[in-house]
Every structure is written in C-alpha cells, then in structure tokens.
Design a protein around this motif. Sequence first.
Motif, PDB file in Angstrom:
ATOM      1  N   THR A  14      24.411  -1.963  18.651  1.00 28.93           N
ATOM      2  CA  THR A  14      24.740  -1.543  20.013  1.00 28.93           C
ATOM      3  C   THR A  14      24.517  -2.729  20.945  1.00 28.93           C
ATOM      4  OG1 THR A  14      22.537  -1.014  20.879  1.00 28.93           O
ATOM      5  CG2 THR A  14      23.585   0.677  19.481  1.00 28.93           C
ATOM      6  N   HIS A  15      24.957  -2.546  22.195  1.00 27.11           N
ATOM      7  CA  HIS A  15      24.665  -3.526  23.250  1.00 27.11           C
ATOM      8  C   HIS A  15      23.812  -2.837  24.313  1.00 27.11           C
ATOM      9  CE1 HIS A  15      27.645  -6.409  21.645  1.00 27.11           C
ATOM     10  NE2 HIS A  15      28.251  -5.300  21.244  1.00 27.11           N
ATOM     11  N   LEU A  16      22.999  -1.862  23.838  1.00 27.59           N
ATOM     12  CA  LEU A  16      22.135  -1.110  24.746  1.00 27.59           C
ATOM     13  C   LEU A  16      20.784  -1.802  24.898  1.00 27.59           C
ATOM     14  CD1 LEU A  16      22.828   2.497  23.380  1.00 27.59           C
ATOM     15  CD2 LEU A  16      23.730   1.470  25.484  1.00 27.59           C
ATOM     16  N   TYR A  71      33.437   0.478  31.818  1.00 29.52           N
ATOM     17  CA  TYR A  71      33.365   0.044  30.421  1.00 29.52           C
ATOM     18  C   TYR A  71      34.614  -0.771  30.114  1.00 29.52           C
ATOM     19  CZ  TYR A  71      32.724   0.645  25.288  1.00 29.52           C
ATOM     20  OH  TYR A  71      32.534   0.464  23.943  1.00 29.52           O
ATOM     21  N   HIS A  72      34.491  -1.900  29.418  1.00 27.51           N
ATOM     22  CA  HIS A  72      35.660  -2.781  29.273  1.00 27.51           C
ATOM     23  C   HIS A  72      36.818  -2.132  28.529  1.00 27.51           C
ATOM     24  CE1 HIS A  72      35.047  -4.294  25.095  1.00 27.51           C
ATOM     25  NE2 HIS A  72      33.770  -4.228  25.341  1.00 27.51           N
ATOM     26  N   TYR A  73      36.553  -1.148  27.663  1.00 29.12           N
ATOM     27  CA  TYR A  73      37.657  -0.413  27.023  1.00 29.12           C
ATOM     28  C   TYR A  73      38.536   0.246  28.096  1.00 29.12           C
ATOM     29  CZ  TYR A  73      35.122  -0.407  22.437  1.00 29.12           C
ATOM     30  OH  TYR A  73      34.462  -0.719  21.250  1.00 29.12           O
ATOM     31  N   LEU A  74      37.869   0.891  29.111  1.00 30.60           N
ATOM     32  CA  LEU A  74      38.620   1.610  30.145  1.00 30.60           C
ATOM     33  C   LEU A  74      39.282   0.630  31.113  1.00 30.60           C
ATOM     34  CD1 LEU A  74      36.120   4.535  30.847  1.00 30.60           C
ATOM     35  CD2 LEU A  74      38.286   4.648  29.591  1.00 30.60           C
ATOM     36  N   LEU A  94      18.920 -10.589  16.157  1.00 33.15           N
ATOM     37  CA  LEU A  94      19.061 -11.929  16.738  1.00 33.15           C
ATOM     38  C   LEU A  94      20.537 -12.317  16.661  1.00 33.15           C
ATOM     39  CD1 LEU A  94      17.603 -14.371  17.919  1.00 33.15           C
ATOM     40  CD2 LEU A  94      17.181 -15.184  15.579  1.00 33.15           C
ATOM     41  N   ARG A  95      21.168 -12.431  17.824  1.00 28.54           N
ATOM     42  CA  ARG A  95      22.611 -12.688  17.885  1.00 28.54           C
ATOM     43  C   ARG A  95      22.846 -14.165  18.168  1.00 28.54           C
ATOM     44  NH1 ARG A  95      27.221  -9.037  18.367  1.00 28.54           N
ATOM     45  NH2 ARG A  95      28.969 -10.446  18.561  1.00 28.54           N
ATOM     46  N   LEU A  96      23.641 -14.798  17.297  1.00 28.53           N
ATOM     47  CA  LEU A  96      23.770 -16.267  17.361  1.00 28.53           C
ATOM     48  C   LEU A  96      25.192 -16.763  17.613  1.00 28.53           C
ATOM     49  CD1 LEU A  96      21.476 -17.130  14.298  1.00 28.53           C
ATOM     50  CD2 LEU A  96      20.835 -17.127  16.723  1.00 28.53           C
ATOM     51  N   LYS A 133      39.574 -12.254  18.168  1.00 28.39           N
ATOM     52  CA  LYS A 133      40.397 -13.275  18.831  1.00 28.39           C
ATOM     53  C   LYS A 133      39.942 -13.176  20.277  1.00 28.39           C
ATOM     54  CE  LYS A 133      44.880 -13.650  17.319  1.00 28.39           C
ATOM     55  NZ  LYS A 133      46.322 -13.291  17.328  1.00 28.39           N
ATOM     56  N   ARG A 134      38.910 -14.001  20.607  1.00 23.71           N
ATOM     57  CA  ARG A 134      38.268 -13.873  21.910  1.00 23.71           C
ATOM     58  C   ARG A 134      39.192 -14.363  23.035  1.00 23.71           C
ATOM     59  NH1 ARG A 134      33.728 -10.502  21.547  1.00 23.71           N
ATOM     60  NH2 ARG A 134      32.541 -11.013  19.689  1.00 23.71           N
ATOM     61  N   SER A 135      39.030 -13.698  24.219  1.00 28.14           N
ATOM     62  CA  SER A 135      39.712 -14.166  25.438  1.00 28.14           C
ATOM     63  C   SER A 135      41.198 -14.397  25.295  1.00 28.14           C
ATOM     64  CB  SER A 135      39.042 -15.466  25.917  1.00 28.14           C
ATOM     65  OG  SER A 135      37.853 -15.121  26.566  1.00 28.14           O
ATOM     66  N   CYS A 158      33.021   1.283  11.867  1.00 29.83           N
ATOM     67  CA  CYS A 158      34.435   1.146  12.233  1.00 29.83           C
ATOM     68  C   CYS A 158      34.399   0.497  13.605  1.00 29.83           C
ATOM     69  CB  CYS A 158      35.096   2.521  12.268  1.00 29.83           C
ATOM     70  SG  CYS A 158      34.964   3.390  10.701  1.00 29.83           S
ATOM     71  N   TRP A 159      34.500  -0.834  13.598  1.00 26.20           N
ATOM     72  CA  TRP A 159      34.167  -1.672  14.761  1.00 26.20           C
ATOM     73  C   TRP A 159      35.243  -1.656  15.826  1.00 26.20           C
ATOM     74  CZ3 TRP A 159      34.160  -7.733  14.326  1.00 26.20           C
ATOM     75  CH2 TRP A 159      33.611  -8.303  15.511  1.00 26.20           C
ATOM     76  N   TRP A 160      34.875  -1.365  17.098  1.00 26.91           N
ATOM     77  CA  TRP A 160      35.654  -1.689  18.289  1.00 26.91           C
ATOM     78  C   TRP A 160      37.033  -1.024  18.269  1.00 26.91           C
ATOM     79  CZ3 TRP A 160      35.402  -7.576  19.789  1.00 26.91           C
ATOM     80  CH2 TRP A 160      35.841  -7.758  21.091  1.00 26.91           C
ATOM     81  N   SER A 173      27.678   2.546  16.826  1.00 27.57           N
ATOM     82  CA  SER A 173      28.330   2.984  18.075  1.00 27.57           C
ATOM     83  C   SER A 173      28.864   1.824  18.912  1.00 27.57           C
ATOM     84  CB  SER A 173      27.339   3.772  18.925  1.00 27.57           C
ATOM     85  OG  SER A 173      26.383   2.868  19.480  1.00 27.57           O
ATOM     86  N   ASP A 174      28.243   0.645  18.880  1.00 30.24           N
ATOM     87  CA  ASP A 174      28.633  -0.468  19.740  1.00 30.24           C
ATOM     88  C   ASP A 174      28.536  -0.096  21.223  1.00 30.24           C
ATOM     89  OD1 ASP A 174      30.857  -2.821  18.274  1.00 30.24           O
ATOM     90  OD2 ASP A 174      29.471  -3.142  19.920  1.00 30.24           O
ATOM     91  N   CYS A 175      27.707   0.918  21.528  1.00 33.82           N
ATOM     92  CA  CYS A 175      27.598   1.367  22.927  1.00 33.82           C
ATOM     93  C   CYS A 175      27.109   0.259  23.843  1.00 33.82           C
ATOM     94  CB  CYS A 175      26.608   2.528  23.014  1.00 33.82           C
ATOM     95  SG  CYS A 175      27.248   4.065  22.369  1.00 33.82           S
ATOM     96  N   ARG A 176      27.614   0.281  25.087  1.00 31.91           N
ATOM     97  CA  ARG A 176      27.132  -0.623  26.134  1.00 31.91           C
ATOM     98  C   ARG A 176      26.472   0.191  27.251  1.00 31.91           C
ATOM     99  NH1 ARG A 176      28.736  -5.930  26.311  1.00 31.91           N
ATOM    100  NH2 ARG A 176      30.067  -6.611  24.603  1.00 31.91           N
ATOM    101  N   VAL A 177      26.834   1.483  27.329  1.00 32.57           N
ATOM    102  CA  VAL A 177      26.299   2.382  28.351  1.00 32.57           C
ATOM    103  C   VAL A 177      25.666   3.566  27.603  1.00 32.57           C
ATOM    104  CG1 VAL A 177      26.867   3.764  30.397  1.00 32.57           C
ATOM    105  CG2 VAL A 177      28.244   1.723  29.843  1.00 32.57           C
TER     106      VAL A 177
HETATM  107  O1  FIX Z   1      30.964  -8.824  19.131  1.00 34.54           O
HETATM  108  C1  FIX Z   1      30.602  -7.674  19.402  1.00 34.54           C
HETATM  109  O2  FIX Z   1      29.453  -7.255  19.189  1.00 34.54           O
HETATM  110  C2  FIX Z   1      31.610  -6.741  20.019  1.00 34.54           C
HETATM  111  O3  FIX Z   1      31.234  -5.430  19.730  1.00 34.54           O
HETATM  112  C3  FIX Z   1      31.679  -6.957  21.515  1.00 34.54           C
HETATM  113  O4  FIX Z   1      31.935  -8.276  21.781  1.00 34.54           O
HETATM  114  C4  FIX Z   1      32.742  -6.115  22.219  1.00 34.54           C
HETATM  115  O5  FIX Z   1      32.846  -6.546  23.555  1.00 34.54           O
HETATM  116  C5  FIX Z   1      32.446  -4.645  22.234  1.00 34.54           C
HETATM  117  O6  FIX Z   1      31.742  -4.156  23.085  1.00 34.54           O
HETATM  118  C6  FIX Z   1      33.032  -3.805  21.235  1.00 34.54           C
HETATM  119  O7  FIX Z   1      32.832  -2.591  21.201  1.00 34.54           O
END
Ligand code: FIX
Length: 419
Positions: free
Chosen positions: A32-34, A53-56, A174-176, A267-269, A329-331, A359-363
């Motif tokens: 997650t990004h929580l 949320y960036h998806y929306l 630890l994210r690198l 494929k970032r940005s 099941c990512w993103w 979940s990859d939740c941010r909120v």
């Molecule tokens: O690299 C990641 O951890 C991705 O999940 C994120 O970069 C992405 O923005 C995201 O929130 C996907 O759900």
Amino acid sequence: MNRKYEEKVNDENLSRVIDKIIKSTKIIDMHTHLFPIQFEELCLAGIDDLLNYHYLIAEAMRWIDIPYDEFWSLTQENRSELIWNYLFAENSPLSEAATGVITILNEMGISIKNKDLNNIRKQFRGIDKHEYISRILDVTGVEKIVMTNDPLDERERELLLKECDPDPRFLYSLRLDKLINNWADSVNSLNKMGYKVNVEIDPATIKEVCRFLIDWISKLNPVYIAISLPYAFDFPDETFRTTLFKECLLPICQEVNKPVALMVGTKRSVNPKLRLAGDALGNAKLDSIEYLCTNYSDNKFLVTMLSRENQHELTVLARKFRNLMIFGCWWFLNIPKIVDEITRIRFELLGTSFIPQHSDCRVFDQLIYKWKHSLEIIKNILIEKYEVLIAKGWPLSESDIKNDINQLLRQNFIDFVNL
Ligand code: FIX
Ligand code: ZN
C-alpha cells in the motif's frame, strides 16, 4: 478448528461457509501507499482525498477541458468538485475506481441521495481520524498494512527519523526506485545524507550504498525491499541498475534474509502533465525474472507484473522456482474482469501457493472497496472450484477451506517473508 463442531460442507452451505471464513480471516495487505497518523499530511482519508485519487484524476481529465496547469493550481476541494461533477453527477460512476467511491460511501453509511457532494462532505466532517482508521480496518478485516517507505524522499525521511511510537498495524517496506532507477539523481541525496558516493560506481561507492541499505534495514526492519521496474527492465545489462543489483541489493538481501519485491512493467510519465496519473504500462520480457530466480537461488523474489499479457508466463515461471512468490493484480490490472482472469489462471496452475491481491491504497477509505471487490471475485472462483471437488466426492471440510483462505490472505506472505 475443533473438527467436532465443523460444518459438513456441501453445495447448499458452501457459499455461506466461505463467506464466514473470509470474514473471520485477518488480511495482511502486503503493498500500500498508506501511512499511519504519525506521518501527518501523508496519512490520507475522507471524501476530498478520495476524489483526488490519481485513478479518478486520469478519468476526469478526459472530460475536464481546462489546461492541466490550471487544474493543478486549483485547491483540492475545487478539484474534487470538478471530478465529482464529471464522474459522478453528469456521467454515471461506472469505472472501477468511481464505483469504488460509491462502495465506500455505502459501507460507511454515508447518504448519496441527490448526488450532493457538499452533503457528503458534511457527513465526513467531525470524524475523528484515529477512530475512522480503526473502523476501516475493522470493517475490512485488514490486520496489517505494509507501507511503501522511501528514505530518499526528504519529507518522508524526516517523518521516518522522527521518534514516535510506531503503530503496530503498519509494517515497513524499503522502497528503492530512486536509488536503483535514477542512480545519477540519487547521488546528491546520498551525499547529503552522509554517504560518500560517486556517479561512477567504484568499490568505495558500492561499500557506501551497502552501508545505506544496512542502516535503513536496521532502522525500519522492513518486511521486504521493493523496486518498481520499467517494462524494458533487462537483467543483467550494462547499466548502473545491474551493478547496484549485483553488488549491493542482492547480496545484502541475502545476508539479511529479506525478499526483494519486483514490480515490473511501468512506463512512467507517459503524460507528465497528469503527474501521478500520467503513468502507463508496457509488456515486459520475463527472461530477467527467470535469470534472477536461477542465478540468485538464495534470494527470494516477490513479483507482480503490470501487463495483462505477462500474467500467464509469470504464473508458469512460479511453477519452476520456489524462491518466486507472485502477488497481486497491480494497478491497471485491478479491475473485476482481469482480477477474475488472473486469479483463475493462478488457481489452475498454482493451487493456493500465491498471494492473490494487495490493495495499493493511497487513501484509507479505499481499503473498503479494494478488498470488498477483490474478495467477492476470489469467493466466487473458490465456490466454483470447490463445487467441482464436491461433485467428484472429495471430502471437503470447513477446516480445509479455512486453511486455503488463510494461506491466500495471510500465511503465504507470512511464510515467504518470515514475518
Ligand atoms: O509503483 C507503485 O507502487 C505503483 O503502485 C504506484 O506508482 C502507482 O502510482 C499506484 O498508486 C498504483 O496503484
Ligand atoms: Zn504501489
């Protein structure tokens, strides 16, 4: 489970038994990004964080025809209003991310009558964030949350270094990405942090990078060390990335017996004007994963891939290497149609030896829909699979099902990372 009180499982009660077991199984959400409340502004919850949320944002910017800069110059509240108007009021919230917001409001008993955003905001007002987060964890059955922690992010490092009572429900990873994917840009930050490194990765620099890794591994005790990698990821090659993998990351992870989590296929940005919402995906080659599993057999790899086309091959690769655990099941794959497809492929090729979802939740509130939607799909597939066994006369018991679901939602992760 005391088998004496166990229910005999048959077609009639199968769905109810699975429901009961899923509800009583505590989930470990492994990516997650929580952040907990101690991380101040990084801890997101409530309707305006949900709508931003960036998806929306990606979906709304297909309708919103103001310049991107003007959109970003708006306040969060004004952006929410635009997003609500286009994705909820003027058009039906049919996308997974938009439907997810409705699922959340429903589960939290927030009235959506008249599609009135201000009325919804009123119902969120005055909610105590502490209590709200605990309520969400309660409702979803999520016991542990694995964060994404990047010590090269200045604000986050400040918060990570701040002495505070850690919330035991949150685990560190630890994210690198910056270190491994943008080495040249990371050299300055590392030097500022007191690690004497050069862009040219000489032996002294290797030693310092290892010291950086060891310092942060001992500080955070992360459950794994993670990197997201572009779809063109190729290992080994002539890049800094390969050198850092070979000389620092893999040996250190082996030494401290912690898995490397590889999230491959970004494929970032693609459209930088959309900021976080501007990333896309590409089809990756699996040769590098195969090479790593083969040649670094004392390392453990948690792998998720972003492209639908990579899923079958990845699942087959997991049949070949027990130091490979596939997850989530990512993103862009986290939509019902594809979650169903990927989960079936994995059951049919791996039994229950995989981690079906993260979940990859941010909120915070998102935990509600991300798990409710995925668990519904996993449950329906399990019903089908167990019905086939029952029809063949297999003596399926409640504790068999309990064991399977426990493996899928928590034990596979616990065992693989030695939690
Ligand atoms: O690299 C990641 O951890 C991705 O999940 C994120 O970069 C992405 O923005 C995201 O929130 C996907 O759900
Ligand atoms: Zn993520």
